[in-house]
Design a protein around this motif. Structure first.
Motif, PDB file in Angstrom:
ATOM      1  N   TYR A   1       8.451   3.327 -10.777  1.00 60.33           N
ATOM      2  CA  TYR A   1       9.754   3.891 -11.181  1.00 60.33           C
ATOM      3  C   TYR A   1      10.463   2.986 -12.212  1.00 60.33           C
ATOM      4  O   TYR A   1      10.718   3.400 -13.340  1.00 60.33           O
ATOM      5  CB  TYR A   1      10.598   4.074  -9.912  1.00 60.33           C
ATOM      6  N   ILE A   2      10.742   1.755 -11.832  1.00 60.31           N
ATOM      7  CA  ILE A   2      11.495   0.893 -12.753  1.00 60.31           C
ATOM      8  C   ILE A   2      10.587   0.400 -13.882  1.00 60.31           C
ATOM      9  O   ILE A   2      10.997   0.298 -15.042  1.00 60.31           O
ATOM     10  CB  ILE A   2      12.137  -0.301 -11.989  1.00 60.31           C
TER      11      ILE A   2
ATOM     12  N   ASP B   1      -1.517  -2.019 -12.843  1.00 64.78           N
ATOM     13  CA  ASP B   1      -1.000  -1.323 -11.657  1.00 64.78           C
ATOM     14  C   ASP B   1      -2.186  -0.810 -10.854  1.00 64.78           C
ATOM     15  O   ASP B   1      -3.154  -0.311 -11.428  1.00 64.78           O
ATOM     16  CB  ASP B   1      -0.092  -0.146 -12.093  1.00 64.78           C
TER      17      ASP B   1
ATOM     18  N   VAL C   1      -0.916   2.318  -6.169  1.00 67.62           N
ATOM     19  CA  VAL C   1      -0.727   2.563  -4.730  1.00 67.62           C
ATOM     20  C   VAL C   1       0.520   3.415  -4.475  1.00 67.62           C
ATOM     21  O   VAL C   1       0.597   4.133  -3.485  1.00 67.62           O
ATOM     22  CB  VAL C   1      -0.693   1.224  -3.950  1.00 67.62           C
ATOM     23  N   ASN C   2       1.484   3.338  -5.389  1.00 72.14           N
ATOM     24  CA  ASN C   2       2.706   4.132  -5.214  1.00 72.14           C
ATOM     25  C   ASN C   2       3.128   4.804  -6.512  1.00 72.14           C
ATOM     26  O   ASN C   2       4.316   4.943  -6.797  1.00 72.14           O
ATOM     27  CB  ASN C   2       3.838   3.220  -4.707  1.00 72.14           C
ATOM     28  N   SER C   3       2.154   5.181  -7.332  1.00 73.55           N
ATOM     29  CA  SER C   3       2.519   5.723  -8.649  1.00 73.55           C
ATOM     30  C   SER C   3       1.361   6.529  -9.212  1.00 73.55           C
ATOM     31  O   SER C   3       0.299   6.629  -8.602  1.00 73.55           O
ATOM     32  CB  SER C   3       2.881   4.572  -9.590  1.00 73.55           C
TER      33      SER C   3
ATOM     34  N   PHE D   1       6.844  -6.370 -11.648  1.00 73.69           N
ATOM     35  CA  PHE D   1       7.414  -5.348 -10.756  1.00 73.69           C
ATOM     36  C   PHE D   1       6.529  -5.062  -9.551  1.00 73.69           C
ATOM     37  O   PHE D   1       7.004  -4.498  -8.568  1.00 73.69           O
ATOM     38  CB  PHE D   1       7.550  -4.004 -11.501  1.00 73.69           C
TER      39      PHE D   1
ATOM     40  N   LYS E   1       7.804  -1.680  -1.396  1.00 71.91           N
ATOM     41  CA  LYS E   1       9.268  -1.771  -1.366  1.00 71.91           C
ATOM     42  C   LYS E   1       9.958  -1.015  -0.235  1.00 71.91           C
ATOM     43  O   LYS E   1      11.176  -0.904  -0.236  1.00 71.91           O
ATOM     44  CB  LYS E   1       9.831  -1.315  -2.709  1.00 71.91           C
TER      45      LYS E   1
ATOM     46  N   ASN F   1       0.706  -8.351   0.027  1.00 73.29           N
ATOM     47  CA  ASN F   1       0.889  -7.705  -1.269  1.00 73.29           C
ATOM     48  C   ASN F   1       1.953  -8.427  -2.106  1.00 73.29           C
ATOM     49  O   ASN F   1       1.725  -8.771  -3.267  1.00 73.29           O
ATOM     50  CB  ASN F   1       1.298  -6.242  -1.046  1.00 73.29           C
TER      51      ASN F   1
ATOM     52  N   TYR G   1      10.267  -7.193   3.871  1.00 67.49           N
ATOM     53  CA  TYR G   1      10.451  -6.892   2.440  1.00 67.49           C
ATOM     54  C   TYR G   1      11.427  -7.895   1.818  1.00 67.49           C
ATOM     55  O   TYR G   1      11.128  -8.542   0.820  1.00 67.49           O
ATOM     56  CB  TYR G   1      10.965  -5.452   2.256  1.00 67.49           C
TER      57      TYR G   1
ATOM     58  N   LYS H   1      10.985 -11.189  -0.967  1.00 66.42           N
ATOM     59  CA  LYS H   1      11.727 -11.424  -2.226  1.00 66.42           C
ATOM     60  C   LYS H   1      12.274 -12.845  -2.249  1.00 66.42           C
ATOM     61  O   LYS H   1      12.218 -13.537  -3.264  1.00 66.42           O
ATOM     62  CB  LYS H   1      12.870 -10.409  -2.370  1.00 66.42           C
TER      63      LYS H   1
HETATM   64  P1  NAD Z   1       7.545   1.460  -7.368  1.00 66.30           P
HETATM   65  O1  NAD Z   1       6.829   1.537  -6.080  1.00 66.30           O
HETATM   66  O2  NAD Z   1       7.843   2.740  -8.078  1.00 66.30           O
HETATM   67  O3  NAD Z   1       6.758   0.504  -8.371  1.00 66.30           O
HETATM   68  C1  NAD Z   1       5.975  -0.562  -7.941  1.00 66.30           C
HETATM   69  C2  NAD Z   1       4.631  -0.437  -8.613  1.00 66.30           C
HETATM   70  O4  NAD Z   1       3.788  -1.519  -8.230  1.00 66.30           O
HETATM   71  C3  NAD Z   1       3.883   0.849  -8.225  1.00 66.30           C
HETATM   72  O5  NAD Z   1       3.461   1.507  -9.401  1.00 66.30           O
HETATM   73  C4  NAD Z   1       2.696   0.363  -7.403  1.00 66.30           C
HETATM   74  O6  NAD Z   1       1.585   1.202  -7.550  1.00 66.30           O
HETATM   75  C5  NAD Z   1       2.485  -1.029  -7.966  1.00 66.30           C
HETATM   76  N1  NAD Z   1       1.846  -1.980  -7.054  1.00 66.30           N
HETATM   77  C6  NAD Z   1       2.187  -2.258  -5.772  1.00 66.30           C
HETATM   78  N2  NAD Z   1       1.386  -3.225  -5.279  1.00 66.30           N
HETATM   79  C7  NAD Z   1       0.533  -3.574  -6.282  1.00 66.30           C
HETATM   80  C8  NAD Z   1      -0.519  -4.524  -6.390  1.00 66.30           C
HETATM   81  N3  NAD Z   1      -0.868  -5.294  -5.354  1.00 66.30           N
HETATM   82  N4  NAD Z   1      -1.172  -4.618  -7.566  1.00 66.30           N
HETATM   83  C9  NAD Z   1      -0.842  -3.843  -8.610  1.00 66.30           C
HETATM   84  N5  NAD Z   1       0.147  -2.924  -8.569  1.00 66.30           N
HETATM   85  C10 NAD Z   1       0.828  -2.797  -7.406  1.00 66.30           C
HETATM   86  O7  NAD Z   1       8.883   0.640  -7.122  1.00 66.30           O
HETATM   87  P2  NAD Z   1      10.116   0.371  -8.089  1.00 66.30           P
HETATM   88  O8  NAD Z   1      11.322   1.012  -7.480  1.00 66.30           O
HETATM   89  O9  NAD Z   1       9.760   0.653  -9.479  1.00 66.30           O
HETATM   90  O10 NAD Z   1      10.288  -1.192  -7.856  1.00 66.30           O
HETATM   91  C11 NAD Z   1       9.754  -2.154  -8.744  1.00 66.30           C
HETATM   92  C12 NAD Z   1      10.087  -3.543  -8.218  1.00 66.30           C
HETATM   93  O11 NAD Z   1      11.502  -3.673  -8.116  1.00 66.30           O
HETATM   94  C13 NAD Z   1       9.525  -3.833  -6.827  1.00 66.30           C
HETATM   95  O12 NAD Z   1       9.090  -5.172  -6.795  1.00 66.30           O
HETATM   96  C14 NAD Z   1      10.727  -3.637  -5.929  1.00 66.30           C
HETATM   97  O13 NAD Z   1      10.624  -4.405  -4.752  1.00 66.30           O
HETATM   98  C15 NAD Z   1      11.852  -4.132  -6.819  1.00 66.30           C
HETATM   99  N6  NAD Z   1      13.162  -3.582  -6.436  1.00 66.30           N
HETATM  100  C16 NAD Z   1      13.331  -2.221  -6.368  1.00 66.30           C
HETATM  101  C17 NAD Z   1      14.569  -1.698  -5.977  1.00 66.30           C
HETATM  102  C18 NAD Z   1      14.767  -0.209  -5.867  1.00 66.30           C
HETATM  103  O14 NAD Z   1      15.754   0.202  -5.272  1.00 66.30           O
HETATM  104  N7  NAD Z   1      13.902   0.625  -6.446  1.00 66.30           N
HETATM  105  C19 NAD Z   1      15.627  -2.559  -5.678  1.00 66.30           C
HETATM  106  C20 NAD Z   1      15.423  -3.939  -5.771  1.00 66.30           C
HETATM  107  C21 NAD Z   1      14.186  -4.437  -6.158  1.00 66.30           C
END
Ligand code: NAD
Ligand code: UFG
Length: 341
Positions: free
Chosen positions: A11-12, A31, A34-36, A80, A84, A99, A149, A153
């Motif tokens: 997402y971000i 990437d 796993v979640n995308s 990223f 999460k 992870n 979680y 962080k």
């Molecule tokens: P998201 O799940 O959409 O994106 C995370 C991406 O990381 C996914 O595409 C997933 O497939 C990939 N991923 C996970 N584990 C992996 C691994 N071992 N190797 C390679 N790729 C891997 O989440 P997001 O909302 O985009 O969040 C991005 C980051 O920002 C995360 O670290 C999250 O903890 C942090 N964050 C998010 C929020 C929120 O509210 N969305 C708030 C604070 C911090």
């Protein structure tokens, strides 16, 4: 400049890649999906008319990391990748530590071995802990997190700070996000959670689009004006732009230090305000019931974003109405998200 973006399909990450490409950076995305979805990259190409080098793989794969750093001259990393879901982290702590902590450790080691000078990390407001007074300021100490979680962080922040102190020319930026919502104004990329959404906004938009019957508002008896929790919601595109500014500041400074910034609006919004404003700007009904409090939720927190304004020349520009309209455009145009969940 070549920027390695881990979790770039997420997402971000996907929104940040758009801003990086628009600012002229070359992006290599890693990437494990796993979640995308890899479809995010097609959509990014559609928006920017530029392509991303996508490598499907895991940040814990040391051989793959070695290969990436040997094949590309990486000037900076935006990290990223991670799991999460707060509730899931309590059920599967080892998976989350492996992870998020082991994964980050593998990446940081490989980055240091390859002499990458700039490292930007996705941290979270959760690191302030329940003890911290609001608004949260970067000078406050790290708190205690009640779930794996949040603990992950805090641990990664500490690992990066110790590494920056020990390694020459390793400038670290810790970006503490508040609550990102919304989507790119094109409606082509957005949040696409797998399964039942944990976060408020995707749940609201899935109710509005008819995928779910009703929203549960977790807790109506908090000591807030309308009894529901208060958070600092910011537009994901503002958050993405904050990453570009953080990278630019890191390159300007090249000081080998750790820089910490809150990325939020500085404004607290309640859950009920979100639902009411969403209904007003989209003319869609969001039926809800008030359910018991969710374990671990804090009553109210928001950012003091003044450090990012001064140090990065960044501030959130989109209004709450923009965030909710954009979230809805994405959901309405893509009722099944990228169609792979
Ligand atoms: P998201 O799940 O959409 O994106 C995370 C991406 O990381 C996914 O595409 C997933 O497939 C990939 N991923 C996970 N584990 C992996 C691994 N071992 N190797 C390679 N790729 C891997 O989440 P997001 O909302 O985009 O969040 C991005 C980051 O920002 C995360 O670290 C999250 O903890 C942090 N964050 C998010 C929020 C929120 O509210 N969305 C708030 C604070 C911090
Ligand atoms: N909420 C509901 N119903 C839902 C989902 C959420 O009422 O179905 C409420 C929550 O109780 C909370 C608010 O909506 O009051 C926001 O909840 P989210 O789950 O969307 O966000 P959180 O503030 O709990 O957590 C988010 C991220 C974390 C991050 C934290 C601080 O999910 O990763 O912001 O940055 F740590």
């Amino acid at each position: 400049m070549n920027i390695l973006v881990t979790g770039g399909a997420g997402y971000i990450g996907s929104h940040t890649i758009v801003e990086l490409l628009n600012a002229g950076y070359t992006v290599i995305a890693l990437d494990n999906l796993v979640n995308s979805s890899r479809k995010a990259f097609e959509r990014i190409a559609h928006i920017t008319h530029k392509t991303v080098e996508f490598i499907e793989g895991d940040i814990r794969d040391k051989a793959l990391l070695k290969k990436i750093f040997a094949n590309y001259h990486i000037d900076g990393i935006i990290h990223f990748a991670g799991l999460k879901a707060v509730g899931e982290s309590a059920e599967k702590p080892l998976e989350y530590f492996d992870n998020n902590v082991t994964g980050s450790l593998c990446l940081i080691k490989a980055a240091v071995a390859a002499h990458v000078p700039h490292f930007v990390f996705s941290s979270s407001a959760t690191v302030y802990g329940p003890e911290a007074p609001v608004p949260y300021q970067e000078t406050m100490p790290l708190g205690t997190a009640s779930n794996p979680y949040g603990q992950s962080k805090i641990m990664v922040e500490q690992i990066l700070s110790s590494t920056s102190a020990a390694v020459n020319n390793f400038t670290v930026t810790l970006l503490r996000y508040f609550n990102p919502i919304g989507a790119h104004c094109s409606g082509l990329i957005g949040e696409d959670p797998k399964g039942i959404p944990n976060n408020l906004l995707p749940f609201v938009t899935q109710v509005a689009v008819g995928k779910r019957a009703q929203l549960s508002i977790f807790g109506g008896d908090y000591p807030t004006p309308d009894g529901t929790c208060i958070r600092d919601y910011l537009h994901v595109v503002d958050l993405a732009k904050g990453h570009v500014k953080a990278l630019q500041a890191s390159v300007r400074q090249q000081d080998g230090q750790v820089h910490i910034y809150n990325l939020g609006t500085g404004r607290g919004i309640s859950v009920k305000e979100i639902v009411e404003t969403f209904e007003n700007v989209t003319a869609k009904a969001v039926p809800y019931t008030v359910a018991p409090r969710r374990v671990g939720d804090l009553t109210a927190f928001w950012a003091d974003p003044s450090k990012a304004q001064q140090g990065l020349d960044w501030q959130a520009e989109h209004t709450l109405e923009d965030m909710l309209k954009d979230a809805w455009r994405w959901q309405e145009n893509n009722p099944e998200g990228y169609g792979e969940n």
